[in-house]
Design an enzyme around this catalytic site. Structure first.
Site, PDB file in Angstrom:
ATOM      1  N   ARG A  73       0.854  -1.186   0.000  1.00 36.69           N
ATOM      2  CA  ARG A  73       0.000   0.000   0.000  1.00 36.69           C
ATOM      3  C   ARG A  73       0.888   1.233   0.000  1.00 36.69           C
ATOM      4  NH1 ARG A  73      -2.689   2.987   4.973  1.00 36.69           N
ATOM      5  NH2 ARG A  73      -3.719   4.597   3.752  1.00 36.69           N
ATOM      6  N   TYR A 296      -4.135   1.395  15.851  1.00 36.01           N
ATOM      7  CA  TYR A 296      -2.916   1.448  16.664  1.00 36.01           C
ATOM      8  C   TYR A 296      -3.205   1.290  18.142  1.00 36.01           C
ATOM      9  CZ  TYR A 296      -0.402   3.066  12.553  1.00 36.01           C
ATOM     10  OH  TYR A 296       0.174   3.143  11.313  1.00 36.01           O
TER      11      TYR A 296
HETATM   12  C1  BGP Z   1      -1.112   7.035  10.883  1.00 37.18           C
HETATM   13  C2  BGP Z   1      -0.722   7.588   9.546  1.00 37.18           C
HETATM   14  C3  BGP Z   1       0.604   7.122   9.054  1.00 37.18           C
HETATM   15  C4  BGP Z   1       1.646   6.927  10.125  1.00 37.18           C
HETATM   16  C5  BGP Z   1       1.107   6.247  11.354  1.00 37.18           C
HETATM   17  C6  BGP Z   1       2.037   6.235  12.526  1.00 37.18           C
HETATM   18  O1  BGP Z   1      -1.956   7.932  11.529  1.00 37.18           O
HETATM   19  O2  BGP Z   1      -1.681   7.248   8.579  1.00 37.18           O
HETATM   20  O3  BGP Z   1       1.000   7.963   8.020  1.00 37.18           O
HETATM   21  O4  BGP Z   1       2.388   8.030  10.336  1.00 37.18           O
HETATM   22  O5  BGP Z   1      -0.094   6.845  11.794  1.00 37.18           O
HETATM   23  O6  BGP Z   1       1.993   7.469  13.162  1.00 37.18           O
HETATM   24  P1  BGP Z   1       3.242   8.194  13.759  1.00 37.18           P
HETATM   25  O7  BGP Z   1       4.188   8.290  12.632  1.00 37.18           O
HETATM   26  O8  BGP Z   1       2.721   9.509  14.211  1.00 37.18           O
HETATM   27  O9  BGP Z   1       3.709   7.350  14.867  1.00 37.18           O
END
Ligand code: BGP
Length: 470
Positions: A73, A296
């Site tokens: 992706r 997450y």
């Molecule tokens: C999501 C985004 C990604 C990536 C990921 C991790 O919100 O779509 O682009 O960055 O989070 O976040 P971070 O880099 O802030 O830890």
């Protein structure tokens, strides 16, 4: 364990990997500008070079092939294709993505294309304030049509918008993303415009009979009530109304949740929502092929009095223990959950939250689910050319087990993409917050790629369809 085949992939975004920010005719994006303003990103890091994927994609795809990755992706940078957002097309941009797609297909890797991962052409911000204007609907649809024309047929999975809930809330409430405003009314207007863009692109895709599946990806954060007390349950209800259902219903039900509508109306901040808007949104809700979910973490919710916690900026330096209660006075606040673990950036590690989310979304929308991001941001240590990232393996294992479990419980989960394949730029956290299977030494100008232990682990996930995680 379930035998259903999941498409195993990994993800990235143009600004976070490509580099070549001003090369071969690319126009500037709002992120190209934002990162140059003092104090906006960790130690002023930016994506001018990033991982140099623009020049090194063949080497990266070779590593994907070696792993046996089934899907990659990536996002298309709108200003690389159309430098001013509308008008002249940059042939070098078309050629770059065309070659990337062909290289993936030659290596039996399914390209999964995100049309928008936050890098809006700066020209459209200047012209009509970007996401605040309804003009973006027509311009974005034209851009999407250009992508369908050039890449349609070769690409079978399309993700229109990446995390519209994040780029609007960080852009218009928390002022951590461009354009850096703090205005709840603007946030609701911008979000409504994203829903219209999503819907208009789904419609165009379907009317043109482009082969493949289309949807958008929401960052989904399930919320638990901190106690069984009715005031905490009420806070959870208000969170779902104004956050999760607000974001998902507009895309996947074609309407907004009623309590939240009434609430925003009372505050005088509800955007104009016409009957044509609702018709278009209903069309998309019916015809979108999947729900993209980036997972997450979970959150835990508690009663928040009218003079209570407000929205707080979050940890961007990886010094653990900066968790602060934050919320919307009178609605809810996010509180610390002592029952779960946290990352160095104070993100809750909660694999059960993924299972809960998948079931919740399945129950409410009855559509296939596509996990377009899941992963652990961590400090990795390079020692004798090796990276032993057992913490990342544990994280992924625990989440993959929940994916398999969700299928047994009736969820139509079609794909799982980790964030990310190689290390890359973290928008606000610089290069030190790493997510990849492939380490990149950003201190070495040669940007060498080094496989981490998690590389072999995910190779085995793919080979066994996740059964090695049991
Ligand atoms: C999501 C985004 C990604 C990536 C990921 C991790 O919100 O779509 O682009 O960055 O989070 O976040 P971070 O880099 O802030 O830890």
């Amino acid at each position: 364990m379930s035998d259903k085949k999941i498409l195993w992939g990994s993800a990235s975004a143009a600004y976070q990997v490509e580099g070549a920010f001003d090369q071969d005719g690319k126009g500037p994006s709002i992120w190209d500008r934002w990162v140059k303003l003092p104090g906006k990103t960790f130690e002023g890091t930016n994506g001018d070079i990033a991982t140099d994927h623009y020049h090194r994609f063949k080497e990266d795809v070779a590593l994907m092939k070696e792993m046996g990755l089934e899907a990659y992706r990536f996002s298309i940078s709108w200003p690389r294709l159309i430098p001013n957002g509308v008008g002249d097309v940059n042939q070098a941009g078309i050629d770059f993505y065309s070659q990337l797609i062909d290289t993936l297909i030659e290596n039996k890797i399914e390209p999964v294309v995100t049309l928008y991962h936050w890098d809006l052409p700066a020209a459209l911000q200047d012209k009509y304030k970007g996401w605040l204007s309804r003009d973006i609907v027509a311009d974005f649809t034209q851009y999407a049509d250009l992508c369908f024309k050039h890449f349609g047929g070769r690409v079978k999975y399309w993700i229109i918008l990446n995390e519209p809930n994040i780029f609007t809330s960080l852009g218009y409430i928390l002022a951590m993303h461009p354009p850096g405003h703090v205005d709840q009314k603007e946030y609701l207007q911008a979000y409504h415009n994203t829903a219209l863009v999503h819907a208009s692109v789904v419609k165009s895709f379907k009317e043109k009979n482009i082969p493949g599946m289309i949807g958008s990806s929401i960052a989904y954060t399930p919320g638990y009530a901190v106690s069984e007390e009715h005031w905490d349950k009420e806070a959870q209800y208000k969170y779902y109304q104004t956050v999760n259902w607000w974001h998902c219903d507009s895309y996947y039900k074609g309407s907004y949740p009623q309590w939240a509508m009434d609430h925003f109306k009372q505050l005088g901040i509800l955007p104009e929502i016409t009957s044509e808007d609702l018709e278009l949104m209903a069309y998309a809700a019916k015809h979108a092929d999947f729900i993209g979910i980036n997972y997450y973490q979970s959150t835990t919710l508690a009663y928040n009095p009218i003079d209570g916690a407000t929205m707080e900026k979050f940890n961007t330096d990886g010094v653990k223990g900066q968790f602060k209660e934050s919320g919307i006075p009178g609605l809810y606040k996010n509180v610390y959950n002592p029952h779960i673990r946290y990352t160095d950036w104070d993100w809750a590690i909660d694999p059960d939250g993924l299972l809960y989310s998948l079931k919740e979304l399945n129950d409410r929308y009855h559509k296939p689910l596509f996990i377009s991001e899941n992963g652990l941001g961590a400090f990795d240590v390079l020692e004798n050319s090796e990276i032993h990232d057992c913490y990342r393996i544990d994280y992924l294992k625990e989440h993959i087990v929940r994916c398999k479990q969700s299928i047994l419980e009736g969820v139509d989960l079609i794909a799982y993409c980790t964030w990310s394949f190689t290390d890359l730029l973290s928008w606000l956290n610089g290069f030190q917050k790493r997510y990849g299977f492939v380490y990149i030494d950003f201190l070495d100008p040669g940007l060498p790629r080094i496989k981490k232990d998690s590389f072999a682990f995910y190779q085995e996930v793919i080979r066994t369809n996740g059964d090695n995680c049991e």
